[in-house]
Design an enzyme around this catalytic site. Structure first.
Site, PDB file in Angstrom:
ATOM      1  N   ASP A 166      -3.173 -58.381 -18.287  1.00 48.59           N
ATOM      2  CA  ASP A 166      -2.812 -57.737 -17.026  1.00 48.59           C
ATOM      3  C   ASP A 166      -2.399 -56.299 -17.305  1.00 48.59           C
ATOM      4  O   ASP A 166      -1.229 -56.001 -17.567  1.00 48.59           O
ATOM      5  CB  ASP A 166      -1.682 -58.515 -16.359  1.00 48.59           C
ATOM      6  CG  ASP A 166      -1.280 -57.901 -15.023  1.00 48.59           C
ATOM      7  OD1 ASP A 166      -1.800 -56.819 -14.685  1.00 48.59           O
ATOM      8  OD2 ASP A 166      -0.443 -58.492 -14.325  1.00 48.59           O
TER       9      ASP A 166
ATOM     10  N   ASP B 181      -1.715 -66.462 -18.624  1.00 47.47           N
ATOM     11  CA  ASP B 181      -1.686 -65.872 -17.279  1.00 47.47           C
ATOM     12  C   ASP B 181      -0.868 -64.570 -17.313  1.00 47.47           C
ATOM     13  O   ASP B 181       0.266 -64.561 -17.806  1.00 47.47           O
ATOM     14  CB  ASP B 181      -1.031 -66.899 -16.336  1.00 47.47           C
ATOM     15  CG  ASP B 181      -1.146 -66.529 -14.882  1.00 47.47           C
ATOM     16  OD1 ASP B 181      -2.111 -65.836 -14.505  1.00 47.47           O
ATOM     17  OD2 ASP B 181      -0.267 -66.965 -14.095  1.00 47.47           O
TER      18      ASP B 181
ATOM     19  N   GLY C 238       3.671 -66.609  -4.924  1.00 44.45           N
ATOM     20  CA  GLY C 238       4.761 -67.284  -4.202  1.00 44.45           C
ATOM     21  C   GLY C 238       4.393 -67.528  -2.751  1.00 44.45           C
ATOM     22  O   GLY C 238       3.222 -67.437  -2.372  1.00 44.45           O
TER      23      GLY C 238
ATOM     24  N   HIS D  77      -5.698 -64.681  -7.241  1.00 46.83           N
ATOM     25  CA  HIS D  77      -4.344 -65.108  -7.612  1.00 46.83           C
ATOM     26  C   HIS D  77      -3.575 -65.459  -6.339  1.00 46.83           C
ATOM     27  O   HIS D  77      -4.038 -65.218  -5.241  1.00 46.83           O
ATOM     28  CB  HIS D  77      -3.626 -63.970  -8.359  1.00 46.83           C
ATOM     29  CG  HIS D  77      -4.049 -63.846  -9.789  1.00 46.83           C
ATOM     30  ND1 HIS D  77      -3.208 -64.105 -10.830  1.00 46.83           N
ATOM     31  CD2 HIS D  77      -5.240 -63.506 -10.337  1.00 46.83           C
ATOM     32  CE1 HIS D  77      -3.859 -63.938 -11.980  1.00 46.83           C
ATOM     33  NE2 HIS D  77      -5.086 -63.557 -11.703  1.00 46.83           N
ATOM     34  N   GLY D  78      -2.375 -66.015  -6.522  1.00 46.75           N
ATOM     35  CA  GLY D  78      -1.519 -66.299  -5.357  1.00 46.75           C
ATOM     36  C   GLY D  78      -2.123 -67.345  -4.442  1.00 46.75           C
ATOM     37  O   GLY D  78      -2.034 -67.240  -3.216  1.00 46.75           O
ATOM     38  N   GLY D  79      -2.734 -68.387  -5.032  1.00 49.31           N
ATOM     39  CA  GLY D  79      -3.436 -69.410  -4.236  1.00 49.31           C
ATOM     40  C   GLY D  79      -2.528 -70.234  -3.334  1.00 49.31           C
ATOM     41  O   GLY D  79      -3.004 -70.836  -2.364  1.00 49.31           O
TER      42      GLY D  79
HETATM   43  P1  13P Z   1       1.060 -68.814  -6.643  1.00 46.74           P
HETATM   44  O1  13P Z   1       2.345 -69.116  -7.359  1.00 46.74           O
HETATM   45  O2  13P Z   1       1.278 -68.013  -5.412  1.00 46.74           O
HETATM   46  O3  13P Z   1       0.281 -70.051  -6.387  1.00 46.74           O
HETATM   47  O4  13P Z   1       0.196 -67.874  -7.602  1.00 46.74           O
HETATM   48  C1  13P Z   1      -0.271 -68.355  -8.813  1.00 46.74           C
HETATM   49  C2  13P Z   1      -0.921 -67.294  -9.619  1.00 46.74           C
HETATM   50  O5  13P Z   1      -1.567 -66.409  -9.109  1.00 46.74           O
HETATM   51  C3  13P Z   1      -0.810 -67.354 -11.081  1.00 46.74           C
HETATM   52  O6  13P Z   1      -1.221 -66.171 -11.682  1.00 46.74           O
END
Ligand code: 13P
Length: 287
Positions: free
Chosen positions: A105, A84, A178, A207-209
């Site tokens: 990335d 990741d 987060g 991302h950022g689910g």
């Molecule tokens: P979160 O920590 O907001 O769930 O994001 C996870 C993520 O996007 C990992 O790359």
């Protein structure tokens, strides 16, 4: 056996659902996610940030642990092990170690440099039968030291990166790693729509689910998102369940201090979180 994420995400995009990437931190995380995927007949992607890889002892430890669990727990659903937010050097290390998928990335580089580095890694990853994710437009917030400003991706740049042959693409659309702040404006569906129009069949990554409302997740899937990353939400669930156990004094009763007992509520909380996400993303029963 680990598989690349290419096939599972092509199927997800064509079938209008998304596969979850759940980030791992240790044995409990990994076992909880793999068992939940098996129980729910869902494909799954295990995400490893460079920080988490280091924490677990290194990429060889991660590969050994995951392959051991796949065998001993008889995990018979498609599983990809994915780096990741990898740096250029980190990608090479994971290719060597036996990951089945990487994310490079390069979003903080000027677009030409992002293109040059992504081009090289696409060639190397594909030569090994691995899948590769690239990023355009940064994801906001901070994850394991990777800080992003959260600017939306330029659809033309997305097309340029898509044309390099990457297998799936993370495009910033106002998403943040987060917890989302109270004044968050929400996802930019105009950006997502424009990106999908330029990139066609390519599976897109959200991302950022953590903390994205269910209706926004569903709408994002209709606009081409086929992979959704979740990290913080499992951490919050684990911490809350562990705190409850300790605050109730359960670690002081009998052999409640036994790590297998102490970590059990957190383990179950991760399983419940992952199951809920798999149901929301529509990946249950697709393996
Ligand atoms: P979160 O920590 O907001 O769930 O994001 C996870 C993520 O996007 C990992 O790359």
């Amino acid at each position: 056996m680990l598989v690349s994420a290419t096939e599972m995400l092509k199927k997800a995009k064509a079938g209008h659902y998304a596969v979850g990437q759940f980030n791992i931190n240790n044995l409990e995380w990994t076992k909880a996610i793999l068992l939940t995927a098996k129980e729910n007949r869902s494909p799954v992607i295990l995400g490893v940030s460079e920080g988490a890889g280091k924490y677990m002892g290194g990429y060889d430890v991660v590969v050994g642990m995951v392959n051991g669990l796949l065998k001993d727990l008889d995990i018979d659903v498609p599983v990809a092990l994915h780096l990741d937010h990898g740096t250029f050097e980190g990608c090479y290390k994971c290719i060597e170690a036996g990951f089945s998928s990487i994310m490079f990335d390069g979003s903080h580089y000027p677009i030409d440099e992002n293109i040059a580095k992504t081009t090289e890694l696409v060639k190397v990853a594909h030569g090994k039968g691995m899948s590769i994710e690239a990023e355009v437009g940064s994801i906001g917030g901070e994850e394991d030291g990777v800080v992003g400003m959260g600017e939306c991706a330029d659809p033309n740049e997305c097309k340029q990166i898509a044309d390099l042959g990457v297998d799936f693409l993370a495009a910033g659309i106002g998403n943040i790693h987060g917890k989302y702040p109270a004044n968050w404006k929400g996802l930019s569906f105009e950006t997502l729509d424009a990106v999908q129009q330029k990139t066609g069949e390519l599976p897109l990554v959200l991302h950022g689910g953590t903390g994205i409302p269910a209706d926004m997740i569903k709408k994002a899937i209709t606009l081409g998102v086929a992979k959704i990353n979740v990290n913080t939400e499992c951490q919050l669930a684990f911490a809350e369940a562990t705190r409850k156990y300790v605050e109730a004094g359960k670690d002081l009763e009998g052999k409640g201090f036994d790590p297998r007992k102490l970590l059990a509520p957190g383990f179950e909380a991760i399983k419940a979180t992952v199951k809920e996400k798999m149901e929301l993303f529509g990946s249950v029963g697709r393996a």
